[in-house]
Design a protein around this motif. Sequence first.
Motif, PDB file in Angstrom:
ATOM      1  N   VAL A 259       0.867  -1.177   0.000  1.00 48.31           N
ATOM      2  CA  VAL A 259       0.000   0.000   0.000  1.00 48.31           C
ATOM      3  C   VAL A 259       0.910   1.235   0.000  1.00 48.31           C
ATOM      4  O   VAL A 259       1.692   1.430   0.942  1.00 48.31           O
ATOM      5  N   TRP A 260       0.808   2.055  -1.059  1.00 49.26           N
ATOM      6  CA  TRP A 260       1.699   3.204  -1.249  1.00 49.26           C
ATOM      7  C   TRP A 260       0.926   4.501  -1.025  1.00 49.26           C
ATOM      8  O   TRP A 260      -0.161   4.699  -1.585  1.00 49.26           O
ATOM      9  N   PRO A 268      -4.703   5.540  -1.438  1.00 48.75           N
ATOM     10  CA  PRO A 268      -3.415   4.876  -1.662  1.00 48.75           C
ATOM     11  C   PRO A 268      -3.414   4.097  -2.970  1.00 48.75           C
ATOM     12  O   PRO A 268      -4.458   3.807  -3.557  1.00 48.75           O
ATOM     13  N   LEU A 269      -2.205   3.757  -3.400  1.00 50.50           N
ATOM     14  CA  LEU A 269      -2.006   2.865  -4.536  1.00 50.50           C
ATOM     15  C   LEU A 269      -1.679   1.484  -3.980  1.00 50.50           C
ATOM     16  O   LEU A 269      -0.717   1.324  -3.231  1.00 50.50           O
ATOM     17  N   GLU A 273       3.303  -5.820  -6.333  1.00 48.75           N
ATOM     18  CA  GLU A 273       4.731  -5.707  -6.606  1.00 48.75           C
ATOM     19  C   GLU A 273       5.369  -4.742  -5.610  1.00 48.75           C
ATOM     20  O   GLU A 273       4.736  -3.779  -5.175  1.00 48.75           O
ATOM     21  N   GLY A 274       6.629  -4.986  -5.294  1.00 42.57           N
ATOM     22  CA  GLY A 274       7.323  -4.177  -4.308  1.00 42.57           C
ATOM     23  C   GLY A 274       8.020  -2.969  -4.873  1.00 42.57           C
ATOM     24  O   GLY A 274       8.902  -2.401  -4.210  1.00 42.57           O
ATOM     25  N   SER A 275       7.666  -2.532  -6.086  1.00 40.86           N
ATOM     26  CA  SER A 275       8.315  -1.374  -6.695  1.00 40.86           C
ATOM     27  C   SER A 275       7.297  -0.624  -7.542  1.00 40.86           C
ATOM     28  O   SER A 275       6.473  -1.232  -8.238  1.00 40.86           O
ATOM     29  N   ILE A 276       7.346   0.710  -7.488  1.00 35.45           N
ATOM     30  CA  ILE A 276       6.468   1.548  -8.302  1.00 35.45           C
ATOM     31  C   ILE A 276       7.275   2.709  -8.863  1.00 35.45           C
ATOM     32  O   ILE A 276       8.390   2.999  -8.403  1.00 35.45           O
ATOM     33  N   ILE A 288       6.837   9.863   1.354  1.00 34.46           N
ATOM     34  CA  ILE A 288       6.364   8.618   0.735  1.00 34.46           C
ATOM     35  C   ILE A 288       6.336   7.547   1.815  1.00 34.46           C
ATOM     36  O   ILE A 288       7.316   7.360   2.545  1.00 34.46           O
ATOM     37  N   THR A 289       5.226   6.834   1.910  1.00 34.96           N
ATOM     38  CA  THR A 289       5.058   5.765   2.892  1.00 34.96           C
ATOM     39  C   THR A 289       4.626   4.498   2.161  1.00 34.96           C
ATOM     40  O   THR A 289       3.758   4.548   1.290  1.00 34.96           O
TER      41      THR A 289
END
Length: 503
Positions: A259-260, A268-269, A273-276, A288-289
């Motif tokens: 959750v970004w 949130p986005l 995947e662990g990268s954006i 950024i969290t």
Amino acid sequence: MVEQRSSQCCTKVHELLVSFQGEACIMGAKRIYKKRKSERKCMQGKYAGAMESEPCVCTEADFDCDYGYERHSNGQCLPAFWFNPSSLSKDCSLGQSYLNSTGYRKVVSNNCTDGVREQYTAKPQKCPGKAPRGLRIVTADGKLTAEQGHNVTLMVQLEEGDVQRTFIQVDFGDGIAVSYVNLSSMEDGIKHVYHNVGIFRVTVQVDNSLGSDSAVLYLHVTCPLEHVHLSLPFVTTKNKEVNATAVLWPSQVGTLTYVWWYGNNTEPLITLEGSISFKFTSEGMNTITVQVSAGNAILQDTKTIAVYEEFRSLRLSFSPNLDDYNPDIPEWRRDISRVIKKSLVEATGVPGPHILVAVLPGLPTAAELFVLPYQDPAGEHKRSAEDLEQISELLIHKLNQNAVHFELKPGIQVLVHAAHLTAAPLVDLTPTHSGSAMLMLLSVVFVGLAVFVIYKFKRRVALPSPPSPSTQPGDSTLRLQRARQATPPSTPKRGSAGAQFAI
């Protein structure tokens, strides 16, 4: 006045009563009682008690509905909607017998005899041979998750079928399978330990002489997530794509949800995947969290990134004695970054808002110094590109003079040196993106070599001038080769070679 009563009671003072009023049989028995007549006043002797008792004939009222049955309006006990009467025989083995319920059971302590007793009493019946049906496989706790390295108990449930005469095969999905024949009971379940994380397809197959059945369970095996680190640049330029990566420890955890939260987004986005990648369209400091959900646990990390149109980046190095005290943990890097920034401000006089220092992970210890075009909250007095150059030159001058140093602990002095100056920050420190940068650099080199080869090839295939009539055949070719040998190599223009590019 004192009433005189007879002191004794005799048999003539009693009358007979049959059980209670209205019913002759209670709990399957008829009882006859005696009591003192109302006109008699005697007080002594046996004037009440049961004289005799005899059983009654069983009727429907002496029976309740058995487990799984309900009494309908017509008085009959019929199976409930959720109950399957044939399921009672699922544990029966061929050749054995079981009590097949008629839907009724006699009330406890009821003493009735004959009548409908034989009709309503459960009767022994031979266990029928049945094909497996209604196969299910579940975990003992009903969850779809298991922990790596710990026992998980799988329960195999079968609605119908002869368990003791059934071949059972369980494939755990990790390359291990077990088989059971003539299994007496499945109540204890099947235990297994998974040594790797992932999603495993657990299958169970049961077969007997009358048929077969199969079932599947998708089991998520995870391990506890202990730490999350958000990796992204410290500074970036406006409208430039930024890569953010969540680094996990341990790296293999299992099924995760990311959750970004970044910028001013109210929603949130959510990704798997662990990268954006994203862009910032305005200057300033942005937070950024990332939150990582692993099973019942949620961990997060928060970083701040500075966004500007133009800035300078300077790589710093340190005297080797700093490596002896570097534990390579984020907390230590943050503390040392603040100490280095304080030393730079004291040695150069540059205001603190113009300087950002970030100590990089790993050994030998290195850091990135960013020179920022700080702008006050009123939007005035923003530094220009020339101001950034002057501040960068001042910093390099002080660093080259060994004027920037700090005391790590009493008696331990650490010198700060300048490595090189660039016009942009180290965009990403992850191996994937550094590989991409190397690929881009190699592409530029190959294109340059291709242009050089084509240029040389065109010079070699250039046609010579027509020979004079006095020239013999073959002389023109010889003169051309000699001219090429005598011609000195061309000198490249200044700046065409050895140029430095800041990425």
